[in-house]
Design a protein around this motif. Structure first.
Motif, mmCIF file in Angstrom:
data_model
loop_
_atom_site.group_PDB
_atom_site.id
_atom_site.type_symbol
_atom_site.label_atom_id
_atom_site.label_comp_id
_atom_site.label_asym_id
_atom_site.label_seq_id
_atom_site.Cartn_x
_atom_site.Cartn_y
_atom_site.Cartn_z
ATOM 1 N N ASP A 450 0.852 -1.189 0.000
ATOM 2 C CA ASP A 450 0.000 0.000 0.000
ATOM 3 C C ASP A 450 0.887 1.237 0.000
ATOM 4 O OD1 ASP A 450 -1.890 1.952 0.223
ATOM 5 O OD2 ASP A 450 -2.729 1.273 2.136
ATOM 6 N N LEU A 451 1.249 1.702 -1.177
ATOM 7 C CA LEU A 451 2.155 2.834 -1.292
ATOM 8 C C LEU A 451 1.489 4.164 -0.971
ATOM 9 C CD1 LEU A 451 4.144 1.786 -4.484
ATOM 10 C CD2 LEU A 451 4.914 1.719 -2.110
ATOM 11 N N THR A 452 0.191 4.139 -0.658
ATOM 12 C CA THR A 452 -0.463 5.363 -0.209
ATOM 13 C C THR A 452 -0.205 5.645 1.268
ATOM 14 O OG1 THR A 452 -2.558 4.279 0.430
ATOM 15 C CG2 THR A 452 -2.317 4.969 -1.876
ATOM 16 N N GLN A 453 0.345 4.642 1.971
ATOM 17 C CA GLN A 453 0.655 4.839 3.382
ATOM 18 C C GLN A 453 1.821 5.826 3.542
ATOM 19 O OE1 GLN A 453 -0.959 3.439 6.148
ATOM 20 N NE2 GLN A 453 -2.448 2.902 4.559
ATOM 21 N N PRO A 454 1.854 6.567 4.648
ATOM 22 C CA PRO A 454 2.969 7.499 4.843
ATOM 23 C C PRO A 454 4.277 6.758 5.067
ATOM 24 C CG PRO A 454 1.600 7.380 6.823
ATOM 25 C CD PRO A 454 0.870 6.620 5.755
ATOM 26 N N PRO A 455 5.406 7.376 4.717
ATOM 27 C CA PRO A 455 6.702 6.721 4.893
ATOM 28 C C PRO A 455 7.149 6.735 6.347
ATOM 29 C CG PRO A 455 7.015 8.921 4.029
ATOM 30 C CD PRO A 455 5.530 8.691 4.066
ATOM 31 N N HIS A 456 7.901 5.713 6.739
ATOM 32 C CA HIS A 456 8.502 5.659 8.068
ATOM 33 C C HIS A 456 9.895 6.275 7.963
ATOM 34 C CE1 HIS A 456 9.321 3.125 11.947
ATOM 35 N NE2 HIS A 456 9.776 4.355 12.038
ATOM 36 N N GLY A 457 10.041 7.475 8.533
ATOM 37 C CA GLY A 457 11.342 8.149 8.489
ATOM 38 C C GLY A 457 11.719 8.614 7.107
ATOM 39 N N PRO A 458 10.927 9.486 6.467
ATOM 40 C CA PRO A 458 11.251 9.911 5.099
ATOM 41 C C PRO A 458 12.598 10.616 4.985
ATOM 42 C CG PRO A 458 9.529 11.301 6.061
ATOM 43 C CD PRO A 458 9.708 10.152 6.980
ATOM 44 N N ASP A 459 13.079 11.191 6.087
ATOM 45 C CA ASP A 459 14.379 11.859 6.043
ATOM 46 C C ASP A 459 15.529 10.866 5.891
ATOM 47 O OD1 ASP A 459 13.639 10.992 8.670
ATOM 48 O OD2 ASP A 459 15.346 12.086 9.485
ATOM 49 N N GLN A 460 15.247 9.581 6.058
ATOM 50 C CA GLN A 460 16.275 8.547 5.908
ATOM 51 C C GLN A 460 16.231 7.876 4.539
ATOM 52 O OE1 GLN A 460 18.754 8.183 7.986
ATOM 53 N NE2 GLN A 460 17.833 9.822 9.193
ATOM 54 N N ALA A 461 15.379 8.373 3.639
ATOM 55 C CA ALA A 461 15.294 7.805 2.295
ATOM 56 C C ALA A 461 16.575 8.100 1.510
ATOM 57 C CB ALA A 461 14.090 8.378 1.560
ATOM 58 N N LEU A 462 16.987 7.147 0.698
ATOM 59 C CA LEU A 462 18.134 7.342 -0.180
ATOM 60 C C LEU A 462 17.681 7.931 -1.506
ATOM 61 C CD1 LEU A 462 20.173 4.042 0.341
ATOM 62 C CD2 LEU A 462 20.481 6.253 1.481
ATOM 63 N N THR A 463 18.584 8.602 -2.195
ATOM 64 C CA THR A 463 18.307 9.084 -3.539
ATOM 65 C C THR A 463 18.333 7.894 -4.502
ATOM 66 O OG1 THR A 463 20.609 9.437 -4.136
ATOM 67 C CG2 THR A 463 19.493 11.237 -2.962
ATOM 68 N N PRO A 464 17.772 8.053 -5.697
ATOM 69 C CA PRO A 464 17.846 6.957 -6.674
ATOM 70 C C PRO A 464 19.277 6.494 -6.952
ATOM 71 C CG PRO A 464 16.180 8.520 -7.360
ATOM 72 C CD PRO A 464 16.866 9.128 -6.171
ATOM 73 N N LEU A 465 20.215 7.438 -7.075
ATOM 74 C CA LEU A 465 21.597 7.054 -7.361
ATOM 75 C C LEU A 465 22.223 6.335 -6.167
ATOM 76 C CD1 LEU A 465 23.962 7.011 -9.272
ATOM 77 C CD2 LEU A 465 24.600 9.304 -8.485
ATOM 78 N N GLN A 466 21.944 6.791 -4.949
ATOM 79 C CA GLN A 466 22.472 6.114 -3.772
ATOM 80 C C GLN A 466 21.933 4.688 -3.678
ATOM 81 O OE1 GLN A 466 21.162 8.915 -0.813
ATOM 82 N NE2 GLN A 466 23.112 10.029 -0.768
ATOM 83 N N ALA A 467 20.651 4.518 -3.940
ATOM 84 C CA ALA A 467 20.064 3.173 -3.874
ATOM 85 C C ALA A 467 20.705 2.244 -4.901
ATOM 86 C CB ALA A 467 18.554 3.255 -4.089
ATOM 87 N N LEU A 468 20.957 2.752 -6.107
ATOM 88 C CA LEU A 468 21.612 1.932 -7.127
ATOM 89 C C LEU A 468 23.036 1.581 -6.711
ATOM 90 C CD1 LEU A 468 21.634 0.615 -9.931
ATOM 91 C CD2 LEU A 468 22.375 2.835 -10.863
ATOM 92 N N ARG A 469 23.763 2.544 -6.176
ATOM 93 C CA ARG A 469 25.131 2.272 -5.728
ATOM 94 C C ARG A 469 25.132 1.249 -4.590
ATOM 95 N NH1 ARG A 469 28.620 7.515 -4.565
ATOM 96 N NH2 ARG A 469 30.065 5.824 -3.984
ATOM 97 N N GLY A 470 24.114 1.302 -3.724
ATOM 98 C CA GLY A 470 24.051 0.372 -2.594
ATOM 99 C C GLY A 470 23.911 -1.075 -3.008
ATOM 100 N N MET A 471 23.460 -1.322 -4.249
ATOM 101 C CA MET A 471 23.310 -2.690 -4.739
ATOM 102 C C MET A 471 24.247 -2.997 -5.903
ATOM 103 S SD MET A 471 19.324 -3.703 -4.190
ATOM 104 C CE MET A 471 19.813 -5.383 -3.752
ATOM 105 N N THR A 472 25.193 -2.080 -6.156
ATOM 106 C CA THR A 472 26.173 -2.346 -7.226
ATOM 107 C C THR A 472 27.585 -2.111 -6.689
ATOM 108 O OG1 THR A 472 25.774 -0.094 -8.095
ATOM 109 C CG2 THR A 472 24.601 -1.918 -9.154
ATOM 110 N N VAL A 473 28.150 -0.934 -6.904
ATOM 111 C CA VAL A 473 29.554 -0.720 -6.561
ATOM 112 C C VAL A 473 29.818 -0.881 -5.064
ATOM 113 C CG1 VAL A 473 30.145 0.667 -8.567
ATOM 114 C CG2 VAL A 473 29.155 1.778 -6.555
#
Length: 524
Positions: A450-473
């Motif tokens: 349910d992506l309509t739910q509010p996020p838990h700790g939105p200030d801790q979200a990664l950017t798209p590039l950070q998320a990609l780096r976290g699963m690659t380099v």
């Protein structure tokens, strides 16, 4: 120069800069990238046996790597009914009733993925589940894989009639009369019943592991940091590798439990095959917050989570010292703040040889910069925050911790900005393994259901590039350069520009491991 694989009409994405390379073709041979360029420059490298694929403008990234997974033990843990979609007791009872009706006479009922939030304020016990378990030997694994709910019949067949003593912090939970409730905390207690249940044959198990790994490859994974790897698990991988049925590159970290000697673990380092290798050791500093077995600096709301998993934590330090001296990198499960602090303090004397801390679910401010200072990798699973906690802190995890500690959940962004190396993973079978879902969860921090739910700790979200780096380099891949391994994930569109909400559904067009195509879309 010759080639095994040529990809044409590709968009090659650099996971460090986030920009596309000025090339549209890639050539692999002998498991490595041997050329990148345009179609004209690579055409002479094509031979009759070369696999040539027109990607039609699809996006190539370095192969996605799950930073923490259990593909072999998970193949066994996910036998039976999938209970992960059950959100309340009526739904759980209905699913168990369906599973029970499908059983052959005398067969055990297995289930997995059980969320403790299903029970609300009621005790997690066989009696709470109710009559649907009467007379049936049932083993229900809770989602964290650190606890099991057994039916009374299963307890009876396993000879579990009362409390037991364990070397580790584990427990057969009993009522006021000393009668087991069915809840078994941590592996030593759970195995009392697990070992009594019938097991699949060796061939059945190998087939199930192969099925899991194929699913991972189809989801875009080319590798995984496998947080397991005992002798039997290595034997399964060896056979699959020799058969050419291993589609992922796996880095194994066998477990070291309290009382284990480290000599065999050190000797096992480097053992492996073409696509798997022992490279590290996994240890546990605590259990889980949901179970009350984490190690917190202050007790949870039930007065629990105040002990380390190791009865003598100083022995843990001795073991780490021996492994560090032998050049063996370690990965330590540490969820509670006291556990994380103790492991970081232990690594103050360690060399920077790739030591990691796994999970890090609640973290005080003063520990955030210590990861970068000590060169300790932060291995995190953001979908655990998404799927098992709530923004309003009404879930079991948050209520146990209280507002202050629940507000510092899964501090991926703070650790990243403090200079830590953050690696992302699923911890499958705890959470689903598709890597695009893990990356999406790191970005939106909302429940996938349910992506309509509010996020838990939105200030801790990664950017798209950070998320990609976290699963690659960050997890050990290359950058699509000549000489890098030909481990590649091909996506229908740019994962950096697809919305957070749509990323998990982005089609995986092709997966290549060691230059070999291990998944290919039917129309490609």
């Amino acid at each position: 120069m010759v080639s095994d694989l040529v990809l044409l009409n590709a968009r090659l994405l650099d996971p460090v800069t986030g920009r596309f390379l000025p090339h549209g073709a890639l050539v692999a041979h002998g498991g490595e990238i041997v050329a990148v360029g345009d179609e004209f420059s690579v055409r002479p490298l094509i031979r009759p046996a070369t696999t040539v694929i027109d990607l039609r403008d699809a996006v190539v990234t370095p192969g996605l790597i799950d930073g923490h997974c259990h593909p072999v033990s998970g193949a066994d843990l996910t036998r039976g009914a999938d209970l992960s979609a059950c959100t309340d007791l009526p739904a759980l009872r209905a699913e168990l009733d369906r599973a029970r009706r499908a059983l052959a006479p005398g067969e055990w009922l297995h289930g997995w993925g059980l969320d403790p939030n299903v029970f609300g304020d009621l005790p997690i016990s066989a009696d709470t589940v109710g009559p649907v378990l009467d007379g049936v030997p049932a083993v229900l694994r809770l989602f964290d894989a650190h606890s099991t709910l057994a039916s009374h019949r299963a307890l009876e067949l396993a000879g579990v009639t009362g409390p037991r003593r364990f070397a580790e912090q584990a427990e057969v939970v009993c009522d006021e009369r000393g009668r087991p409730t069915g809840l078994l905390l941590e592996e030593p207690a759970s195995m009392l019943v697990e070992d009594a249940a019938p097991k699949p044959t060796g061939e059945q198990f190998r087939a199930r592991v192969a099925e899991v790994l194929r699913g991972m490859a189809a989801a875009g994974l080319t590798g995984g940091h496998m947080m397991e790897g005992d002798v039997a698990e290595r034997a399964v991988l060896r056979e699959l590798d020799e058969r050419g049925e291993l589609p992922l590159r796996l880095r194994l970290a066998p477990w070291c439990r309290p009382g284990d000697g480290v000599g065999e673990l050190i000797a096992a380092q480097g053992e492996g095959g073409a696509l798997w290798r022992v490279d590290g050791v996994k240890l546990f500093m605590d259990g889980t917050i949901d179970n009350g077995t984490a190690w917190l600096e202050k007790p949870d709301c039930h007065g629990e989570s105040v002990h380390a998993y190791w009865p003598d934590p100083l022995l843990f330090r001795k073991v780490i010292g021996e492994l560090d001296a032998a050049g063996v990198p370690t990965a330590t499960h540490a969820i509670g703040d006291a556990a994380v602090r103790f492991v970081l303090e232990t690594h103050e004397k360690s060399r920077k040889i790739g030591h990691r801390i796994e999970h890090i679910e609640t973290l005080p401010d003063d520990l955030v910069p210590r990861f970068a200072e000590l060169g300790v990798t932060a291995s995190m699973q953001p979908t655990h925050c998404c799927e098992f906690t709530r923004a309003d802190h009404t879930d079991n995890w948050s209520r146990r911790l209280g507002e202050d500690r629940a507000a510092r959940a899964w501090r991926c962004r703070d650790l990243w900005e403090a200079g830590a190396t953050v690696v992302l993973g699923s911890d499958w079978p705890i959470a689903p393994y598709p890597p695009l879902g893990v990356m999406a969860g790191a970005r939106h921090r909302r429940p996938a259901r349910d992506l309509t739910q509010p996020p838990h700790g939105p200030d801790q979200a990664l950017t798209p590039l950070q998320a990609l780096r976290g699963m690659t380099v960050n997890a050990g891949s290359g950058r699509l350069a000549v000489g890098d391994r030909a481990d590649l994930t091909v996506l229908a569109d740019d994962p950096l520009r697809v919305s957070d909400q749509d990323l998990a559904a982005l089609p995986v067009r092709l997966t290549v491991t060691g230059g070999r195509v291990v998944h290919r879309a039917a129309d490609l």
